[in-house]
Design an enzyme around this catalytic site. Structure first.
Site, short mmCIF file in Angstrom:
data_model
loop_
_atom_site.label_atom_id
_atom_site.label_comp_id
_atom_site.label_asym_id
_atom_site.label_seq_id
_atom_site.Cartn_x
_atom_site.Cartn_y
_atom_site.Cartn_z
N GLY A 1 -8.26 -13.16 14.75
CA GLY A 1 -8.64 -13.29 16.16
C GLY A 1 -7.48 -13.44 17.14
O GLY A 1 -7.66 -14.03 18.21
N THR A 2 -6.31 -12.89 16.82
CA THR A 2 -5.22 -13.02 17.80
C THR A 2 -5.50 -12.18 19.05
O THR A 2 -5.10 -12.55 20.15
CB THR A 2 -3.85 -12.62 17.20
OG1 THR A 2 -3.86 -11.23 16.87
CG2 THR A 2 -3.50 -13.46 15.99
N MET B 1 -13.95 -5.22 11.71
CA MET B 1 -13.69 -4.29 10.60
C MET B 1 -14.96 -3.63 10.07
O MET B 1 -15.06 -3.36 8.87
CB MET B 1 -12.96 -5.04 9.48
CG MET B 1 -11.63 -5.64 9.91
SD MET B 1 -10.50 -4.39 10.60
CE MET B 1 -9.04 -5.39 10.90
N ILE C 1 -17.64 -0.31 10.72
CA ILE C 1 -17.88 0.93 11.47
C ILE C 1 -19.33 0.89 11.96
O ILE C 1 -20.24 0.58 11.20
CB ILE C 1 -17.60 2.17 10.59
CG1 ILE C 1 -16.08 2.24 10.32
CG2 ILE C 1 -18.08 3.45 11.29
CD1 ILE C 1 -15.64 3.42 9.48
N LEU C 2 -19.51 1.18 13.26
CA LEU C 2 -20.85 1.10 13.85
C LEU C 2 -21.48 2.48 13.89
O LEU C 2 -20.80 3.48 14.16
CB LEU C 2 -20.73 0.52 15.26
CG LEU C 2 -20.23 -0.93 15.29
CD1 LEU C 2 -19.76 -1.32 16.68
CD2 LEU C 2 -21.32 -1.89 14.79
N ASN D 1 -12.47 -0.61 21.85
CA ASN D 1 -11.84 -1.08 20.62
C ASN D 1 -10.33 -1.02 20.78
O ASN D 1 -9.81 -0.16 21.49
CB ASN D 1 -12.26 -0.16 19.46
CG ASN D 1 -11.58 -0.50 18.14
OD1 ASN D 1 -11.56 -1.66 17.71
ND2 ASN D 1 -10.99 0.50 17.50
N HIS E 1 -6.94 -0.35 18.59
CA HIS E 1 -6.49 0.19 17.31
C HIS E 1 -4.96 0.13 17.25
O HIS E 1 -4.30 0.52 18.22
CB HIS E 1 -6.99 1.63 17.13
CG HIS E 1 -6.60 2.19 15.80
ND1 HIS E 1 -7.26 1.85 14.64
CD2 HIS E 1 -5.60 3.03 15.45
CE1 HIS E 1 -6.68 2.47 13.63
NE2 HIS E 1 -5.67 3.19 14.09
C1 GAR Z 1 -5.32 -5.87 14.89
O1 GAR Z 1 -4.06 -5.34 14.62
C2 GAR Z 1 -6.28 -4.78 15.32
O2 GAR Z 1 -5.71 -3.79 16.13
C3 GAR Z 1 -6.68 -4.22 13.99
O3 GAR Z 1 -6.80 -5.34 13.14
C4 GAR Z 1 -5.97 -6.41 13.63
C5 GAR Z 1 -6.85 -7.62 13.89
O4 GAR Z 1 -6.07 -8.74 14.21
N1 GAR Z 1 -7.88 -3.44 14.09
C6 GAR Z 1 -8.11 -2.35 13.38
O5 GAR Z 1 -7.34 -1.92 12.54
C7 GAR Z 1 -9.43 -1.64 13.68
N2 GAR Z 1 -9.40 -0.32 13.18
P1 GAR Z 1 -6.69 -10.00 14.99
O6 GAR Z 1 -7.94 -10.45 14.23
O7 GAR Z 1 -5.61 -11.02 14.92
O8 GAR Z 1 -6.99 -9.59 16.41
#
Ligand code: GAR
Length: 194
Positions: free
Chosen positions: A12-13, A89, A91-92, A106, A108
């Protein structure tokens, strides 16, 4: 004022960056009123609770084929106008994305159309970028449609890859230099235009 839901799965950063941006007034056209996680153990839930934001768990492993119906019901019950996928994480399906057409974004961790689509998530994206040997990567915020990472691009930011980068160091720098900056800016942009 739009009611914003943030969908999360892990640390969740990016959610934290959105909460901070709301406190700093960078996000002013909407308010984060709900955080939904598919993972009951996501630290993102603690971050939301620490900021007084309502949380709901929709556990995909328990709900199985009822997962999306439950997710839609939760979002409707909470009068959600706009949805942010922030490290979500799952896919919808088209059913979900058409129900909230042009209302889901989103983040990415690459410059789409590189290193994106099914199977490219989290650390795997940075592993692929390093393996390919690109010298520049970054992050993308885009609208979500039925094609994974295929919706219209809203904002991108490039990040240089350094000689000794590992997937972990690259992931951290892409987050710090790109994701945490463009996600709040993109959210405010689209909410202010709704
Ligand atoms: C982030 O780097 C985000 O961009 C990626 O997962 C991480 C989640 O970190 N998302 C994907 O790869 C989606 N395809 P977080 O939970 O600390 O925000």
């Amino acid at each position: 004022m739009k009611n914003i839901a943030v969908l999360v799965s892990g640390g969740g950063t990016n959610l934290q960056a959105l909460i901070n941006a709301q406190i700093d007034g960078i996000i002013s056209s909407g308010k984060i009123t709900l955080v939904v996680s598919n993972n009951p153990d996501a630290y993102a839930l603690t971050r939301a609770q620490n900021s007084g934001i309502k949380t709901v768990v929709c556990n995909k492993k328990v709900l199985l084929d009822k997962f999306e119906d439950e997710l839609i019901a939760v979002l409707e019950e909470n009068y959600i106008d706009f949805i942010v996928l922030a490290g979500f994480m799952c896919i919808l399906s088209e059913k979900f994305t058409t129900r909230f057409a042009n209302k889901i974004i989103n983040v990415h961790p690459s410059l789409i159309p590189s290193f994106c689509g099914k199977g490219f998530y989290g650390l795997k994206v940075h592993e692929a970028a390093l393996e390919y040997g690109v010298k520049v990567t970054g992050a993308t915020v885009h609208f979500v449609n039925e094609i994974p990472d295929g919706g219209k691009i809203i904002m991108q930011k490039a990040v240089n890859i350094l000689e000794n980068d590992t997937p972990e160091t690259l992931q951290k720098r892409v987050m710090e230099e790109a994701e945490w900056r463009i996600l709040p800016l993109a959210l405010e942009k689209v909410c202010s235009e709704l």
